[in-house]
Design an enzyme around this catalytic site. Structure first.
Site, PDB file in Angstrom:
ATOM      1  N   SER A 152       0.796  -1.228   0.000  1.00  0.00           N
ATOM      2  CA  SER A 152       0.000   0.000   0.000  1.00  0.00           C
ATOM      3  C   SER A 152       0.830   1.280   0.000  1.00  0.00           C
ATOM      4  O   SER A 152       0.273   2.380  -0.119  1.00  0.00           O
ATOM      5  CB  SER A 152      -0.951   0.012   1.212  1.00  0.00           C
ATOM      6  OG  SER A 152      -0.223  -0.069   2.418  1.00  0.00           O
ATOM      7  N   ASN A 194       7.542  -8.217   1.574  1.00  0.00           N
ATOM      8  CA  ASN A 194       7.998  -6.841   1.779  1.00  0.00           C
ATOM      9  C   ASN A 194       7.469  -6.211   3.062  1.00  0.00           C
ATOM     10  O   ASN A 194       8.099  -5.315   3.613  1.00  0.00           O
ATOM     11  CB  ASN A 194       7.576  -5.993   0.575  1.00  0.00           C
ATOM     12  CG  ASN A 194       7.784  -4.512   0.802  1.00  0.00           C
ATOM     13  OD1 ASN A 194       8.918  -4.031   0.889  1.00  0.00           O
ATOM     14  ND2 ASN A 194       6.685  -3.774   0.922  1.00  0.00           N
ATOM     15  N   TYR A 212      15.019  -3.969  15.137  1.00  0.00           N
ATOM     16  CA  TYR A 212      14.854  -3.966  13.684  1.00  0.00           C
ATOM     17  C   TYR A 212      16.042  -4.638  12.994  1.00  0.00           C
ATOM     18  O   TYR A 212      15.877  -5.483  12.106  1.00  0.00           O
ATOM     19  CB  TYR A 212      14.689  -2.531  13.193  1.00  0.00           C
ATOM     20  CG  TYR A 212      14.431  -2.414  11.713  1.00  0.00           C
ATOM     21  CD1 TYR A 212      13.193  -2.752  11.173  1.00  0.00           C
ATOM     22  CD2 TYR A 212      15.417  -1.949  10.843  1.00  0.00           C
ATOM     23  CE1 TYR A 212      12.941  -2.644   9.810  1.00  0.00           C
ATOM     24  CE2 TYR A 212      15.185  -1.834   9.484  1.00  0.00           C
ATOM     25  CZ  TYR A 212      13.946  -2.182   8.974  1.00  0.00           C
ATOM     26  OH  TYR A 212      13.709  -2.072   7.624  1.00  0.00           O
TER      27      TYR A 212
END
Length: 268
Positions: free
Chosen positions: A16, A92, A157
């Site tokens: 998106s 992704n 992360y």
């Protein structure tokens, strides 16, 4: 070099916005049948509409949270029910985090990052591997140079992306004999809303930050989504037919520069 994905089914998560959006548009231009997944329904449907304009092929838009098993299962089920096959899986979807030092870290941040960036990828790949074996398709995981660069404030992360790189190598070994290739594309600093959110900047502040930090990138500029999308398409194509288990960096040489110090002070 020609790329043709006509009659190929490509599933892209996190489609998106950002890299996912750029990748979806490029595959659409190349004739792919798309399954697009995202959490923001309005943005996802807008991307799907733009993809349809490219070659008149209407994508399947799936609104799902890949941080939940239900969202992952929904994605796999609806994609296969709709298309009856899968040729390329682009993992992704991810969340970022700007964190404090280890002893101050909120474990909820750690859990959220690993749930989407690692567990979601693991489960979706597991569910779709049989379909990819049938088509002798391939998998592209979108990683990050944070997997190998060390910078303060990036611990969960960076750990998650390092895990994703290792997952890529191991699964490539498992699936090689089945004719399925598995690779990762590893972006450096990429202009996106993803990074902007992590810096907590206004639009003007973000542009100033990009300009200031670009001097730490040897080639002098950050990536844009299309830079990453082009590499994803190349690795997914027949031009890379014997490429597997590889982590491909697209970063303007950032990993060789002194960027980690600036990154530690300013961003994720």
């Amino acid at each position: 070099m020609d790329y043709d994905f006509s009659n190929k089914v490509v599933l892209i998560t996190g489609a998106s916005a950002g890299i996912g959006e750029s990748t979806a548009l490029l595959f659409a231009k190349l004739g792919a049948k798309l399954s697009l997944v995202g959490r923001n329904e309005a943005h996802l449907r807008a991307v799907a509409a733009e993809c349809e304009k490219q070659k008149g092929v209407k994508p399947l838009a799936i609104v799902a949270d890949l941080g939940t098993d239900e969202g992952v299962q929904k994605t796999a089920k609806e994609t296969l029910e709709h298309f009856k096959r899968l040729d390329v899986l682009v993992n992704n979807a991810a969340v970022g985090a700007r964190t404090t030092l280890l002893h101050e870290t909120d474990m909820k941040i750690f859990d959220d990052v690993f749930t989407i960036n690692v567990r979601g990828v693991y489960l979706l790949t597991k569910l779709l591997a049989p379909a990819l074996i049938e088509t002798k398709g391939n998998i592209i995981n979108v990683s990050s140079v944070s997997a190998t660069m060390v910078a303060l404030g990036t611990l969960p992360y960076g750990m998650a992306k390092a895990a994703l790189d290792h997952f890529t190598r191991l699964v490539s070994l498992e699936l090689a004999s089945k004719g399925v290739r598995v690779n990762a594309v590893s972006p450096g600093m990429t202009v996106s809303s993803f990074v902007k959110r992590l810096t907590g900047s206004t639009d003007e502040e973000y542009q100033a930050w990009l300009a200031a930090t670009s001097k730490y990138i040897p080639m002098g500029e950050p990536c844009v989504g299309d830079d990453i999308a082009k590499m994803i398409v190349h690795v997914a194509s027949e031009h890379s037919r014997l490429v597997t288990g590889t982590i491909v960096e697209v970063d303007g040489g950032m990993r060789f520069g002194n960027f980690s110090n600036a990154f530690s002070k300013q961003a994720k």
